[in-house]
Write a protein that holds these residues in place. Sequence first.
Motif, PDB file in Angstrom:
ATOM      1  N   ARG A   1      91.157  62.203  42.761  1.00  0.00           N
ATOM      2  CA  ARG A   1      90.519  63.386  42.301  1.00  0.00           C
ATOM      3  C   ARG A   1      89.081  63.283  41.546  1.00  0.00           C
ATOM      4  O   ARG A   1      89.128  62.168  40.993  1.00  0.00           O
ATOM      5  N   ARG A   2      88.152  64.123  41.920  1.00  0.00           N
ATOM      6  CA  ARG A   2      86.907  63.997  41.162  1.00  0.00           C
ATOM      7  C   ARG A   2      86.926  64.943  40.207  1.00  0.00           C
ATOM      8  O   ARG A   2      87.632  66.191  40.569  1.00  0.00           O
ATOM      9  N   LYS A   3      86.279  64.913  38.991  1.00  0.00           N
ATOM     10  CA  LYS A   3      86.383  65.885  38.020  1.00  0.00           C
ATOM     11  C   LYS A   3      85.175  67.025  37.934  1.00  0.00           C
ATOM     12  O   LYS A   3      85.389  68.180  37.934  1.00  0.00           O
ATOM     13  N   ALA A   4      84.174  66.528  38.607  1.00  0.00           N
ATOM     14  CA  ALA A   4      82.769  67.274  38.605  1.00  0.00           C
ATOM     15  C   ALA A   4      82.780  68.316  39.717  1.00  0.00           C
ATOM     16  O   ALA A   4      83.308  68.022  40.893  1.00  0.00           O
ATOM     17  N   SER A   5      82.519  69.731  39.699  1.00  0.00           N
ATOM     18  CA  SER A   5      82.182  70.544  40.539  1.00  0.00           C
ATOM     19  C   SER A   5      81.231  71.310  40.058  1.00  0.00           C
ATOM     20  O   SER A   5      80.657  71.427  39.005  1.00  0.00           O
ATOM     21  N   ILE A   6      80.825  72.421  41.008  1.00  0.00           N
ATOM     22  CA  ILE A   6      79.644  73.319  40.761  1.00  0.00           C
ATOM     23  C   ILE A   6      79.992  74.233  39.854  1.00  0.00           C
ATOM     24  O   ILE A   6      79.010  74.952  39.056  1.00  0.00           O
ATOM     25  N   LEU A   7      81.424  74.355  39.480  1.00  0.00           N
ATOM     26  CA  LEU A   7      81.669  75.265  38.407  1.00  0.00           C
ATOM     27  C   LEU A   7      81.752  75.006  37.145  1.00  0.00           C
ATOM     28  O   LEU A   7      81.908  75.581  35.979  1.00  0.00           O
ATOM     29  N   SER A   8      81.915  73.334  36.948  1.00  0.00           N
ATOM     30  CA  SER A   8      82.272  72.625  35.785  1.00  0.00           C
ATOM     31  C   SER A   8      81.414  73.242  34.491  1.00  0.00           C
ATOM     32  O   SER A   8      82.138  73.271  33.506  1.00  0.00           O
ATOM     33  N   CYS A   9      80.338  73.215  34.615  1.00  0.00           N
ATOM     34  CA  CYS A   9      79.421  73.423  33.545  1.00  0.00           C
ATOM     35  C   CYS A   9      79.850  74.762  32.714  1.00  0.00           C
ATOM     36  O   CYS A   9      79.851  75.190  31.725  1.00  0.00           O
ATOM     37  N   ALA A  10      79.835  75.662  33.889  1.00  0.00           N
ATOM     38  CA  ALA A  10      80.185  77.311  33.330  1.00  0.00           C
ATOM     39  C   ALA A  10      81.602  77.172  33.052  1.00  0.00           C
ATOM     40  O   ALA A  10      81.749  77.995  31.709  1.00  0.00           O
ATOM     41  N   ALA A  11      82.357  76.660  33.347  1.00  0.00           N
ATOM     42  CA  ALA A  11      83.849  76.556  32.932  1.00  0.00           C
ATOM     43  C   ALA A  11      83.931  76.065  31.839  1.00  0.00           C
ATOM     44  O   ALA A  11      84.916  76.401  30.840  1.00  0.00           O
ATOM     45  N   GLU A  12      83.015  74.940  31.328  1.00  0.00           N
ATOM     46  CA  GLU A  12      83.142  74.558  30.010  1.00  0.00           C
ATOM     47  C   GLU A  12      82.637  75.256  29.001  1.00  0.00           C
ATOM     48  O   GLU A  12      83.011  75.305  27.851  1.00  0.00           O
ATOM     49  N   GLU A  13      81.505  75.796  29.274  1.00  0.00           N
ATOM     50  CA  GLU A  13      80.814  76.524  28.437  1.00  0.00           C
ATOM     51  C   GLU A  13      81.616  77.993  27.984  1.00  0.00           C
ATOM     52  O   GLU A  13      81.655  78.640  26.820  1.00  0.00           O
ATOM     53  N   ILE A  14      82.246  78.437  29.043  1.00  0.00           N
ATOM     54  CA  ILE A  14      83.072  79.788  28.713  1.00  0.00           C
ATOM     55  C   ILE A  14      84.518  79.401  28.086  1.00  0.00           C
ATOM     56  O   ILE A  14      85.217  80.188  27.639  1.00  0.00           O
ATOM     57  N   GLU A  15      84.761  78.239  28.217  1.00  0.00           N
ATOM     58  CA  GLU A  15      86.036  77.512  27.847  1.00  0.00           C
ATOM     59  C   GLU A  15      87.096  78.177  28.677  1.00  0.00           C
ATOM     60  O   GLU A  15      88.172  78.849  28.105  1.00  0.00           O
ATOM     61  N   PHE A  16      87.208  77.904  29.877  1.00  0.00           N
ATOM     62  CA  PHE A  16      88.362  78.370  30.843  1.00  0.00           C
ATOM     63  C   PHE A  16      89.511  77.688  30.006  1.00  0.00           C
ATOM     64  O   PHE A  16      89.513  76.466  29.750  1.00  0.00           O
ATOM     65  N   ARG A  17      90.740  78.241  30.057  1.00  0.00           N
ATOM     66  CA  ARG A  17      91.707  77.507  29.715  1.00  0.00           C
ATOM     67  C   ARG A  17      92.288  76.395  30.602  1.00  0.00           C
ATOM     68  O   ARG A  17      91.882  76.359  31.573  1.00  0.00           O
TER      69      ARG A  17
END
Length: 509
Positions: free
Chosen positions: A145-161
């Motif tokens: 599994r890779r952890k990085a995706s194009i959505l990663s930064c936004a998900a971290e900033e918005i604090e996806f559960r």
Amino acid sequence: MNIYETIEHNRENIKSVYDLAAVCYDYLLAQIENQIIFIGKYVEFSDNVRQNNPNQKSLLKFSDSVKALLFAAEYWSDEVLNEILSMTLSAESRLKPFRDADYNEAAIAYFLLLGIDLYAECQLENNQDAPLNQSYQVNSFIYRRRKASILSCAAEEIEFREIIQAVEIRNNFSCLIILEKSEMKPGMLPPKMVTLSIDKEDFARNSLIQDQTLNVVCIPWGKEQTCNFPKIQGNTFRVEYLDSYKTACVTKALTLLKAAIRRKANIIIFPEYVCCPEVQEAIGTYLKETYRQTPEKMGALLMVIAGSGWTDDDNNVARIYSYSGVLLGKYYKYAAYDDREIDLQTGMSKERLIEGLHDPGKESVIVDVPNVGIVMTAICRDISNWDYSEKIARLFQADFLMVPAWSSSLNHAFINQLKSITAANTNTCAVVCNCCGAQKSGILEKGVVVTPYKDNTLMTGKLRFISPNKRSVKRCDTCKGCIFSLTLSFKPQDVGNGQIARYIHSFGL
């Protein structure tokens, strides 16, 4: 047998560290009846030292030693396996008695697997096709599994559960993805996972992560009849392409493909059924020749899901091509279309039609696009059935789910199913490309996009239908082919506002 004896017994089939990982996991499956108790009592640390497994510190050192050995070795060999066996035997000899003797001993296999996981986490530049355990494939398949995706930064900033996962041994690892053979249906091969090769000097494709946008183009084909669905045996049907379609299909497909590429597509999806094998081969050939001669014409194209087509051996198969025309893999539909209606007046079944799939689910492919994410494909009823596709999307934590379809009802067939997948995974963007020819006149929805959205503390799938604008509706019945350019923006502001998806409709022909 203990884990040392199990490895020795299977050593002829241990050709890589991932074969060893599969041996360890299969051993744990056989030994551990209650994975919750095993994880909670034999693996996890407690603040109360008296409640801890007295072997944990030495087992963690064992994991670190395995990781260090694997890093030090230039390549996998019998000598490396012998050293691991020696370390495993040494760990076993140092074990202190603790609760259940079998579970206590099984902890060695767990921490050996943990060492492999720690090693694999730092080996993501290795683009080997998966399953990674090529030689030993008894009860499980190992992926990375890779952890990085194009959505990663936004998900971290918005604090996806965080994703809610079951308490299972395989969910304790940060890098390894483990698929159990028992989760697959008879006749299925394990999904092939490939890494899309992108050169470090390829600015156009590498810039996608900085731009934080992805352009997905759907090609719903058009209204004209392309095929018939004659019965072959009983109530099973196959697809037969019309002669009028065969004479024009390649030209039409390539014209629409070129129109999509001109609109700076990153991913292109054709619908179900219309891409017969000849069309799919022509798409692959065009991509290969164009990239070889004039690569700049391809822009930042990543891949093409060349719809699905009916094969001579009676299967419904999609082909997935890279931007350079490499066949990344095939996807065989596994959930047969079943038209089983009930007459409301008599309560009796009407005439039934069943898609006569000869090898359902035989092959599938998952594409890992570095820094963009995991791209999965499914075909129409594979989503509608709430079945295997949902399980695979959850296990691989798919970032994108691309669905060629032939459906008269997008609401019934996809909406709740795709919302469920997105809500469970928190990061899955799903796009359905439906064929115009499957719909009755007056129905304007040519596709669906479902994107992740954080609604207060809840994660949900935000729905948007893909349909022509008011000015284009009058041309729908006579349209010979159009495209929908779907821009997915993963900038934190757009993700937070639920405005990931926007699209432009245009006529390709």
